[in-house]
Enzyme design. Structure first.
Site, PDB file in Angstrom:
ATOM      1  N   ASP A 168       0.829  -1.205   0.000  1.00  0.00           N
ATOM      2  CA  ASP A 168       0.000   0.000   0.000  1.00  0.00           C
ATOM      3  C   ASP A 168       0.866   1.259   0.000  1.00  0.00           C
ATOM      4  O   ASP A 168       0.523   2.268  -0.619  1.00  0.00           O
ATOM      5  CB  ASP A 168      -0.927  -0.015   1.221  1.00  0.00           C
ATOM      6  CG  ASP A 168      -2.027   1.028   1.130  1.00  0.00           C
ATOM      7  OD1 ASP A 168      -2.652   1.142   0.062  1.00  0.00           O
ATOM      8  OD2 ASP A 168      -2.255   1.747   2.122  1.00  0.00           O
ATOM      9  N   LYS A 214     -10.133   7.387 -11.829  1.00  0.00           N
ATOM     10  CA  LYS A 214      -9.578   6.096 -11.401  1.00  0.00           C
ATOM     11  C   LYS A 214      -8.167   5.894 -11.929  1.00  0.00           C
ATOM     12  O   LYS A 214      -7.849   6.263 -13.055  1.00  0.00           O
ATOM     13  CB  LYS A 214     -10.456   4.940 -11.902  1.00  0.00           C
ATOM     14  CG  LYS A 214     -11.856   4.926 -11.331  1.00  0.00           C
ATOM     15  CD  LYS A 214     -12.649   3.754 -11.913  1.00  0.00           C
ATOM     16  CE  LYS A 214     -14.071   3.734 -11.382  1.00  0.00           C
ATOM     17  NZ  LYS A 214     -14.878   2.656 -11.995  1.00  0.00           N
TER      18      LYS A 214
END
Lengths: 249, 249
Positions: A168, A214
């Site tokens: 992440d 996105k």
């Protein structure tokens, strides 16, 4: 989940350049006076500790990979000239507060004792030791992580959540460089091989495509010599206004 | 990634019953004599600290959910009788070493300073405060987590990697109860809503199906009152022999 657009530096430590990004380290000094945000771009933010620089806990593999990428980084020479290089080292601090240009959100943003999850332990080498590099020409981001003894999951091996945290960190930074402030919308990880505590791993991320708000990113995590695949993963990030994050909580 | 089959207890703290699972807390005492593994099941492992019990950092929502499930737990009464209850509280320690029935693997398993990633900080309330409960009749596992100030990702909110860690903790435990030692093979998380630092969240997991060595688990994370969905996720675990983990590293 959200990442700052980090200032990109070579070997030398520079103060953040962006007016809407500020970073501080209050581990030693008292917290800066947030009631006077007009001073954010100067003065007391000039020398935060950069955790992406080598320390005595870094092992040979961590140092080898650091030198491999850092030697290809652009930097400011002693004579004040800029040396060109395809890679940039991304400095790393134990907290970032963003877009704090006024007092309206500050009361919600500031938790005086809060620290970045990956930089919350002062004991060097105990948790995450890492450095990130970015190559704008190839649009590649790499992270070099050394897993400390406090990251245990299976006996002698790194916790699956700590592995997800490494991923992440790299892909979130890459998505932020690509699109500005983002939130993770999906993270899909295939765990291929456990990571022994103390090992150094290499993460490489690529932006696959952008569609409106996105951005799709993939990431591969291997052993430091690239011979063993530990994870492969995909992620979807969505651009946000930071005010959404603050008002929606 | 791998989880122990944890001993299930009610309110009272009991020593682990399984001969192949042992747990210790060496935060205060010197490390036990691992050169004498025949003593593992008794003596110096009798009183590890159970981190799943309430402490002064637990807020009202954390305490409310703890009491809600704990009041439905089976327990041993003062008179020595067993009270029935559908739920069991799962004790939690800062390290587990498993299957250490001989010396052959011990040298590889033991990192004296290693600590479980989710229990590696002694400052109560700073990182993960949590308790897990299991309901064998319904085959449900729940986790109640309070997110401390050292878990920051986005300003004032929990890091995506810390959220993944919470999920991995609950579903990994559930998969281990279902199938014995497992490794995470896939973890797929949809992040729906950020979690403010300090908040308490509720995780609920279900085993969807088992196919040979595979077990499929789903997990939902909501706000403590259930009104807000923070994440939904799926995971695939694969049964392993622990020797695989040790020899393959």
């Amino acid at each position: 989940m959200t990442r700052s657009i980090l200032p990109l530096t070579g070997r030398s430590l520079r103060a953040p350049k962006s007016s809407c990004v500020f970073i501080y380290d209050d581990s030693k000094a008292p917290p800066p006076p947030f009631s006077a945000p007009q001073g954010l771009a100067s003065g007391f933010f000039s020398k935060p500790r950069d955790f992406s620089l080598p320390n005595s806990s870094w092992g040979p593999e961590m140092m080898r990979l650091y030198e491999q990428y850092n030697s290809q980084c652009g930097e400011e020479t002693e004579g004040g000239e800029n040396r060109e290089g395809p890679w940039k080292r991304l400095p790393s601090y134990n907290r970032f507060l963003k877009y704090a240009t006024g007092g309206v959100y500050l009361s919600r943003m500031i938790h005086k004792k809060a620290r970045l999850f990956t930089r919350n332990n002062r004991d060097q080498g105990a948790t995450f030791e890492y450095v990130l590099f970015f190559n704008s020409e190839e649009d590649k981001c790499v992270g070099v992580f050394q897993a400390g003894h406090l990251l245990e999951g299976p006996p002698g091996h790194v916790h699956g959540g700590a592995i997800a945290t490494m991923i992440d960190t790299v892909i979130g930074t890459h998505a932020t460089i690509a699109c500005g402030p983002v939130l993770t919308a999906n993270l899909n990880i295939n765990y291929r091989r456990p990571i022994p505590l103390g090992n150094t791993v290499l993460l490489e991320s690529s932006v696959d495509k952008k569609e409106g708000k996105k951005v799709f990113v993939t990431c591969k995590m291997t052993s430091s010599d690239g011979s063993k695949l530990h994870t492969d993963s995909t992620a979807l990030f969505v651009s946000i206004k930071v005010s959404q994050l603050l008002l929606g909580s």
